[in-house]
Motif scaffolding. Sequence first.
Motif, PDB file in Angstrom:
ATOM      1  N   GLN A  53       2.109   1.838  -3.357  1.00  0.00           N
ATOM      2  CA  GLN A  53       1.167   2.428  -4.226  1.00  0.00           C
ATOM      3  C   GLN A  53       1.199   3.954  -4.223  1.00  0.00           C
ATOM      4  O   GLN A  53       1.162   4.623  -4.986  1.00  0.00           O
TER       5      GLN A  53
ATOM      6  N   ARG B 116       0.878  -1.144   0.064  1.00  0.00           N
ATOM      7  CA  ARG B 116       0.134  -0.109   0.122  1.00  0.00           C
ATOM      8  C   ARG B 116       0.756   1.104   0.107  1.00  0.00           C
ATOM      9  O   ARG B 116       0.636   2.144  -0.682  1.00  0.00           O
TER      10      ARG B 116
ATOM     11  N   ARG C 247      -4.394   0.621 -14.927  1.00  0.00           N
ATOM     12  CA  ARG C 247      -4.505   0.711 -13.561  1.00  0.00           C
ATOM     13  C   ARG C 247      -3.002   1.618 -13.047  1.00  0.00           C
ATOM     14  O   ARG C 247      -2.057   0.884 -13.410  1.00  0.00           O
TER      15      ARG C 247
ATOM     16  N   ARG D 215      -3.580   2.815  -6.750  1.00  0.00           N
ATOM     17  CA  ARG D 215      -5.084   2.492  -6.610  1.00  0.00           C
ATOM     18  C   ARG D 215      -6.051   2.950  -7.471  1.00  0.00           C
ATOM     19  O   ARG D 215      -7.343   2.920  -7.532  1.00  0.00           O
ATOM     20  N   GLU D 216      -5.421   3.628  -8.848  1.00  0.00           N
ATOM     21  CA  GLU D 216      -6.751   4.536  -9.462  1.00  0.00           C
ATOM     22  C   GLU D 216      -6.487   3.809 -10.731  1.00  0.00           C
ATOM     23  O   GLU D 216      -5.847   3.512 -11.493  1.00  0.00           O
TER      24      GLU D 216
END
Length: 381
Positions: free
Chosen positions: A34, A31, A61, A64-65
């Motif tokens: 990202q 995370r 991608r 996370r978008e």
Amino acid sequence: MPTIPAPANPVSPSLIATLPGRYYTDPEIFRREQERLFEAMWMCAVRSADLASPGAFRTVRIGRESVLVVRNRTGELRAFLNVCRHRGARLCTEEAGEVRRSLQCPYHAWTYGLDGRLVAAPNLVRMPDVDRTAYGLVKVALREWLGYAWVCLADEPPSFEETVVGAAVERLGDAAAIEHYGAERLALGKRVTYDVRANWKLIVENFMECYHCATIHPELTEVLPEFADGYAAQYYVGHGAAFGADVKGFTVDGGEGFGRLPDVADEQDRRYYAVTVKPTVFVNLVPDHVILHRMFPLAEDRTTVECDWLYAPEVVESGADVSRSAELFHRVNVQDFAACERTQPAMASRAYREGGVLVPTEHHIGIFHAWVVRQLGGAQG
């Protein structure tokens, strides 16, 4: 300065420590990657020529978008977050497509021009106070280089010249060296998408070293004999691995390839160069074509890799058979990704809790590890 956590056991002076295993398995570390890497740096999104006409779009991608890249009515590429400003529905659900004049949300029919401006919505004329620009799609920074659209989600993107073009300079010695291949003028001869069940960093590390080449790349080491000694092209600034004496081209059997690209310099002929553009792009340069890998990390243990083989337009337009040419690196990809997938499960083993080691020919990977730790803000517990 943040450093890689030291292992409990002492390391020989010939070896240096790798990242601990949790860097490849921990969802929280992924995370943070990202947030601080994929959503903060320039990422190679799409090949510009894939969006040939106004209204052509592709969704990708990034972190996370979902990012929407579209060619507008004046022929320029633009990028937006793929989110309707009304209630947040995904605007384009297809991976690729083409619209005539506008992009319409399938939920409540809010409609946007190819410049991202809100142009229509049910009952919008009854709401004259709505600013159609302010409620347009959220823009994403976009630059074109090597024939690809690169996007950055950061509010203030880092310097493209320093972080992207600079990677080629750092590897090849000067920016002109990569420009000689004219990647933006080449045509797509082949594309393969690989679903790799491994952490993205394992793929980067594998690409950066050739300690494994003699073991798993028989075809590659036949064409590039020096790779059998374990020294990767990226080990030296400006170095390109020489073709074998009897090798005629960068093909799966070492036979003839295609004519040398027109601006490739004499000193670049019969040599292979590799460039890593952090965090997720590999550029491979040979005299008659260019191979570019784009990675899209999906989870801590899964990465999509899209690989393009690019040739002179006349080669592709003539219908020439590129299979012997493309097959060489396709085999390399399959061999490399299998090795990464074989490594991924062990990242969670107690045997790799403190990580492994790098031998001298891999020490440049240690620089990559230190960069990851620094970008994440220090060692992750």
